[in-house]
Design an enzyme around this catalytic site. Sequence first.
Site, short mmCIF file in Angstrom:
data_model
loop_
_atom_site.label_atom_id
_atom_site.label_comp_id
_atom_site.label_asym_id
_atom_site.label_seq_id
_atom_site.Cartn_x
_atom_site.Cartn_y
_atom_site.Cartn_z
N LYS A 70 15.29 16.91 -10.07
CA LYS A 70 13.90 17.19 -10.46
C LYS A 70 13.11 17.66 -9.25
CE LYS A 70 10.79 13.69 -10.70
NZ LYS A 70 9.57 13.95 -9.91
N ASN A 71 13.17 16.89 -8.16
CA ASN A 71 12.31 17.21 -7.02
C ASN A 71 12.70 18.52 -6.34
OD1 ASN A 71 10.85 14.96 -7.54
ND2 ASN A 71 11.64 13.74 -5.83
C1 UD1 Z 1 8.21 13.53 -2.58
C2 UD1 Z 1 8.91 13.27 -3.90
C3 UD1 Z 1 8.74 11.80 -4.31
C4 UD1 Z 1 9.19 10.87 -3.18
C5 UD1 Z 1 8.54 11.24 -1.86
C6 UD1 Z 1 9.07 10.46 -0.68
C7 UD1 Z 1 8.69 15.41 -5.02
C8 UD1 Z 1 8.10 16.18 -6.14
N1 UD1 Z 1 8.34 14.12 -4.92
O1 UD1 Z 1 6.84 13.28 -2.81
O2 UD1 Z 1 9.52 11.57 -5.48
O3 UD1 Z 1 8.85 9.55 -3.51
O4 UD1 Z 1 8.73 12.65 -1.58
O5 UD1 Z 1 10.44 10.63 -0.58
O6 UD1 Z 1 9.50 15.91 -4.26
N2 UD1 Z 1 1.15 11.81 2.79
C9 UD1 Z 1 -0.07 11.95 3.40
N3 UD1 Z 1 -0.61 13.20 3.49
C10 UD1 Z 1 0.01 14.31 3.00
C11 UD1 Z 1 1.28 14.15 2.39
C12 UD1 Z 1 1.81 12.89 2.30
O7 UD1 Z 1 -0.67 10.98 3.85
O8 UD1 Z 1 -0.53 15.40 3.09
C13 UD1 Z 1 1.77 10.46 2.71
C14 UD1 Z 1 2.00 10.00 1.28
O9 UD1 Z 1 0.87 9.37 0.75
C15 UD1 Z 1 3.17 9.06 1.48
C16 UD1 Z 1 3.97 9.71 2.60
O10 UD1 Z 1 3.07 10.57 3.26
O11 UD1 Z 1 2.70 7.80 1.90
C17 UD1 Z 1 5.19 10.50 2.18
O12 UD1 Z 1 4.84 11.38 1.15
P1 UD1 Z 1 5.60 12.75 0.88
O13 UD1 Z 1 6.90 12.76 1.60
O14 UD1 Z 1 4.66 13.87 1.11
O15 UD1 Z 1 5.88 12.64 -0.67
P2 UD1 Z 1 5.75 13.78 -1.76
O16 UD1 Z 1 6.19 15.08 -1.19
O17 UD1 Z 1 4.47 13.69 -2.47
#
Ligand code: UD1
Length: 421
Positions: free
Chosen positions: A22-23
């Site tokens: 999915k991701n």
């Molecule tokens: C992706 C996955 C999700 C998974 C996550 C971590 C997809 C669609 N989803 O989510 O299933 O749980 O990776 O493996 O691929 N953060 C910030 N600022 C930002 C971006 C992120 O503070 O701009 C924080 C988030 O709140 C979180 C952490 O960084 O605490 C990691 O998030 P991130 O790796 O970005 O997750 P997603 O890409 O949203």
Amino acid sequence: MDQILVRGGKPLGGTIPIAGAKNACLTLMPATLLSEEPLTLTNAPRLSDIATMTQLLASLGAEVASLQGGQVLALSSHAIANHTADYDIVRKMRASILVLGPMLAREGQAVVSLPGGCAIGARPVDLHLKALAAMGAELDLRDGYVHAKAPGGLKGAVVEFPFVSVGATENALMAATLAKGTTVLKNAAREPEIVDLAECLRKMGAQIEGEGTSTITIQGVDRLGGATHPVVTDRIELGTYMLAPAICGGEVELLGGRLNLVGAFAAKLDEAGIDVSETPRGLLVRRRNGRVNAVNVVTEPFPGFPTDLQAQMMALLCTADGVSVLEERIFENRFMHAPELIRMGAQIDVHGGTATVTGVDRLRGAPVMATDLRASVSLILAGLAAEGETVVSRVYHLDRGYERVEEKLRAVGADIERVQA
Ligand code: UD1
């Protein structure tokens, strides 16, 4: 509304095919916005999140045809007709933010609503925005929308992420393929979905090096072409179904599974007393005799233990011999499954980002409620282990990320069905 009814206590045997990730698919689909030529994705999973991304891309003027029952997605963005990703679609799914980088890179403008998605913490998008700003984007946050412009086009830059973000790495990687000059992404995410995206972009003509390591270097090109690309195996679906025989006993082969997708997770299963071995077709999982051992788990970015398998692992550890400590380091509010597992007789104490699970002899079936995608499947796994009937409600969370869950589990002998409330 649909519910899932599980009657627990049966050992499992047989094979489960694992779908495309999915991701990965959710980041490969927006890559269509980078090119006028067609992008064909094979091995796509059939999920409501994919339907949401289809709807979003269509609203921007892309054509998305779902072929072969949804396993092939034929995408084409010869023209981008609309530059606004609307709140009504974006709020359903956080991955919608992934249209921002590609649209900005190709069109020099994009307006994208700030996203919603699973309620597992604040989850801002500041890292996405900082990376694009470093590449010359002018950003304005107004009325819940990101208004982005890059009148002269994006420019290559050195972007150092303060911590690892999968989505921010993906957005910056896609944007950099069409930026002028060289972009270096430091402290980039190393997830298999990033590698898959880079491989697809390279087929489209992008110049990328270093994916799968923490430094990715992208040499911008003037235009990208079309490609056909198979979506990588879903390591989270794989890990979830690896837990089914671990919890219930028996032996199950996961078709398409590879150890390099789930290394840290498989190592924890081994510690818990579960055998995992590679076969020519996938992974074979078998529970050794006796009770599962308690183990400690810390969630980390890849190649560490994935946060997306933490809830499911907790379901296993509820009946382990001893005390397990699970530390959630990626998201701050990701133990919402714990109170539901407690309703089934589990002993769990949550303090901040740490859950202490004291193994009990047996779980008991109960009516429980899914709170997010991975939490919902952890309740199904717990239900498979429990005595009596478990009814999981709010399964729309489940349908976002697991295709035909009840069919796949029934095929290996589980007593599970979808019922109407
Ligand atoms: C992706 C996955 C999700 C998974 C996550 C971590 C997809 C669609 N989803 O989510 O299933 O749980 O990776 O493996 O691929 N953060 C910030 N600022 C930002 C971006 C992120 O503070 O701009 C924080 C988030 O709140 C979180 C952490 O960084 O605490 C990691 O998030 P991130 O790796 O970005 O997750 P997603 O890409 O949203």
